[in-house]
Design a protein around this motif. Structure first.
Motif, short mmCIF file in Angstrom:
data_model
loop_
_atom_site.label_atom_id
_atom_site.label_comp_id
_atom_site.label_asym_id
_atom_site.label_seq_id
_atom_site.Cartn_x
_atom_site.Cartn_y
_atom_site.Cartn_z
N ALA A 244 0.82 -1.21 0.00
CA ALA A 244 0.00 0.00 0.00
C ALA A 244 0.86 1.26 0.00
N SER A 245 2.10 1.17 0.48
CA SER A 245 2.98 2.34 0.49
C SER A 245 3.51 2.67 -0.90
N GLU A 246 3.47 1.70 -1.82
CA GLU A 246 4.02 1.85 -3.17
C GLU A 246 5.49 2.27 -3.14
N GLY A 247 6.17 1.99 -2.02
CA GLY A 247 7.58 2.33 -1.91
C GLY A 247 7.86 3.80 -1.66
N TYR A 248 6.83 4.57 -1.41
CA TYR A 248 6.96 6.01 -1.21
C TYR A 248 7.29 6.26 0.27
N PRO A 249 8.47 6.80 0.59
CA PRO A 249 8.88 6.93 1.99
C PRO A 249 7.87 7.64 2.88
N PHE A 250 7.23 8.70 2.36
CA PHE A 250 6.22 9.40 3.16
C PHE A 250 5.10 8.45 3.57
N LEU A 251 4.64 7.61 2.62
CA LEU A 251 3.56 6.68 2.92
C LEU A 251 4.04 5.55 3.84
N VAL A 289 0.75 16.09 0.18
CA VAL A 289 1.64 15.91 -0.95
C VAL A 289 1.03 16.37 -2.27
N ILE A 290 -0.18 15.89 -2.56
CA ILE A 290 -0.72 16.09 -3.90
C ILE A 290 -1.16 17.53 -4.14
N VAL A 291 -1.92 18.11 -3.23
CA VAL A 291 -2.37 19.49 -3.42
C VAL A 291 -1.19 20.46 -3.49
N PRO A 292 -0.17 20.34 -2.60
CA PRO A 292 1.00 21.21 -2.76
C PRO A 292 1.70 21.03 -4.10
N ALA A 293 1.73 19.81 -4.61
CA ALA A 293 2.36 19.57 -5.91
C ALA A 293 1.56 20.22 -7.03
N LEU A 294 0.24 20.23 -6.94
CA LEU A 294 -0.62 20.84 -7.95
C LEU A 294 -0.55 22.37 -7.91
N ARG A 295 -0.27 22.89 -6.73
CA ARG A 295 -0.38 24.33 -6.53
C ARG A 295 0.59 25.12 -7.42
N ILE A 343 6.35 15.32 -11.62
CA ILE A 343 4.95 14.97 -11.35
C ILE A 343 4.56 13.71 -12.12
N ILE A 344 5.09 13.55 -13.32
CA ILE A 344 4.79 12.37 -14.14
C ILE A 344 6.10 11.73 -14.59
N GLU A 348 7.47 4.49 -21.13
CA GLU A 348 7.84 4.03 -22.47
C GLU A 348 7.44 5.12 -23.47
N ARG A 349 7.93 4.98 -24.66
CA ARG A 349 7.66 5.99 -25.68
C ARG A 349 6.16 6.12 -25.94
N GLY A 350 5.66 7.35 -25.92
CA GLY A 350 4.25 7.60 -26.21
C GLY A 350 3.31 7.37 -25.04
N ARG A 351 3.86 7.12 -23.85
CA ARG A 351 3.00 6.90 -22.68
C ARG A 351 3.52 7.69 -21.48
N VAL A 352 2.59 8.08 -20.62
CA VAL A 352 2.92 8.82 -19.41
C VAL A 352 2.17 8.21 -18.23
N ASP A 353 2.76 8.35 -17.05
CA ASP A 353 2.12 7.84 -15.83
C ASP A 353 2.43 8.80 -14.69
N PHE A 354 1.65 8.70 -13.62
CA PHE A 354 1.86 9.56 -12.46
C PHE A 354 3.08 9.10 -11.68
N ALA A 355 3.93 10.06 -11.30
CA ALA A 355 5.10 9.74 -10.49
C ALA A 355 4.75 9.71 -9.00
N ILE A 356 3.76 10.50 -8.60
CA ILE A 356 3.39 10.58 -7.19
C ILE A 356 2.27 9.58 -6.90
N PRO A 357 2.48 8.66 -5.97
CA PRO A 357 1.45 7.68 -5.65
C PRO A 357 0.14 8.33 -5.24
N ARG A 358 -0.96 7.71 -5.63
CA ARG A 358 -2.32 8.12 -5.27
C ARG A 358 -2.79 9.38 -5.97
#
Length: 395
Positions: A244-251, A289-295, A343-344, A348-358
């Motif tokens: 559930a932590s997805e390896g994210y130290p904060f989580l 984490v998420i709202v400060p990153a969006l700000r 943030i992302i 792979e080429r042509g694809r993007v994913d979220f870097a920040i869990p959740r």
């Protein structure tokens, strides 16, 4: 049992620094040998909550344990003035036996051979970063150590401060003096530093990009502190918490802390405790984490993220552009900025994913967070009810 071993929060060192030993080994070589190494000048980057400040804390502890002088701080406008007027003079007064000198001020009339003196500081609080830093290095080298500059929160607004420090450090490194510098910041800030005029010194520095923890490292970061404090955690609970932590130290820290407090009088941390902890920790990710990153993002950058959130996994850049109503080329500008900001990611080429869990789940549950400053969903319900009440009154 109430002595919680976990430390959720930013910049707070946990009881076990999992997954960073290899990095610290590189710096230990610099500190132990004083030999040349790429890690004598390093830039540390990574997304918010991945452990940059904690790594700096650990490095500072390693340096102090070897009698190195540590000059640390958070970079900000005016930081050089703080160094020159306060921090460096204080360190020099503490370490230099010649920090104060006694000067003759005159002879007494009524005593033969009498004289008056006064104590004069050798390091008055005035601007001379380079000379004070050089003297600190001399003092450290005399006892077989060196000086470590540890700088956190590199930002675009503090590049002038970083530039002045870099010039001073570069001069000392050219003379093969025992000095090391490590600066940390989010990817966009480090990218700005690398591109800025007068900071070519850092383009030759070691680039350290902190990743999330592996599953094994996340398990150890949870299990070891629990067991060292005399409690246990079964395999099902441990696996649930680590995944559930997805390896994210904060989580990792957040889930561990809340699982520990769920039933503190019970020796074993069970799956129910972890499930509760996961729910609370995931919810806390939003505001922490998420709202400060969006700000700090533009409206179109946030539109890009909303378009990505439609997919359960990595999204096609073509699909994202189509959902935004933009060409792939135009949407590519948002993609580039979000990649630089950490943030992302582009798996792979042509694809993007979220870097920040959740982040995907948060944007789905709270889409208004992507339009910061606009009416929230909660406010909309009051507006709708008010409109309905007005219509009823007219009828």
């Amino acid at each position: 049992m109430h002595d919680n071993p976990f430390r959720p929060g930013f910049g707070i060192s946990p009881p076990m620094l999992a997954g960073r030993d290899a990095l610290l080994d590189e710096w230990r070589e610099v500190l132990d040998l004083g030999a040349w190494s790429p890690y004598r000048a390093a830039l540390v980057t990574g997304m918010r909550g991945v452990g940059k400040t904690v790594l700096l804390n650990a490095l500072e502890d390693e340096a102090r344990a070897r009698d190195w002088t540590v000059v640390h701080g958070t970079l900000h406008v005016g930081f050089i003035e703080v160094l020159e007027h306060d921090r460096l003079p204080a360190l020099l007064e503490e370490q230099d036996p010649e920090a104060y000198a006694r000067e003759w001020t005159g002879l007494t009339v009524f005593q033969l051979g009498g004289a008056t003196t006064q104590v004069v500081p050798q390091y008055p609080r005035e601007r001379r970063l380079e000379s004070m830093l050089e003297r600190l290095v001399e003092l450290a080298e005399a006892r077989g150590a060196g000086v470590l500059l540890s700088l956190d929160e590199v930002s675009a607004s503090s590049l002038d401060e970083l530039r002045r420090i870099a010039i001073a450090v570069q001069h000392l490194m050219r003379e093969d003096r025992r000095i090391a510098i490590v600066a940390a910041g989010v990817p966009a800030s480090i990218a700005a530093a690398l591109e800025a005029d007068g900071l070519t010194f850092f383009r030759r520095a070691q680039q350290v990009r902190l990743d999330t923890l592996t599953l094994a490292e996340a398990r150890a970061a949870i299990a070891v502190p629990v067991r060292e404090r005399g409690r246990t955690i079964g395999e099902p609970a441990l696996d649930l918490a680590a995944r559930a932590s997805e390896g994210y130290p904060f989580l990792v820290q957040s889930i561990g802390a809340r699982a520990w407090e769920y039933q503190p009088s019970v020796t074993e941390i069970v799956p129910d405790a972890v499930q509760h902890a996961v729910a609370v920790a995931h919810a806390a990710m939003g505001e922490s984490v998420i709202v400060p990153a969006l700000r700090g993002l533009s409206g179109r950058d946030r539109d890009y993220l909303i378009a990505m959130a439609d997919d359960d996994g990595p999204a096609s850049t073509t699909d994202v552009a189509e959902r935004m109503g933009a060409s792939v080329g135009n949407a590519g500008r948002q993609r580039a900025r979000l990649l630089d900001a950490g943030i992302i990611v582009a798996p792979e080429r042509g694809r993007v994913d979220f870097a920040i869990p959740r982040m995907r789940e948060h944007l789905r549950d709270h889409p208004h967070d992507a339009q910061l400053g606009l009416p929230t969903a909660a406010r909309a319900t009051f507006r709708d009810e008010a409109d309905a009440g007005a219509d009823a009154a007219v009828d």
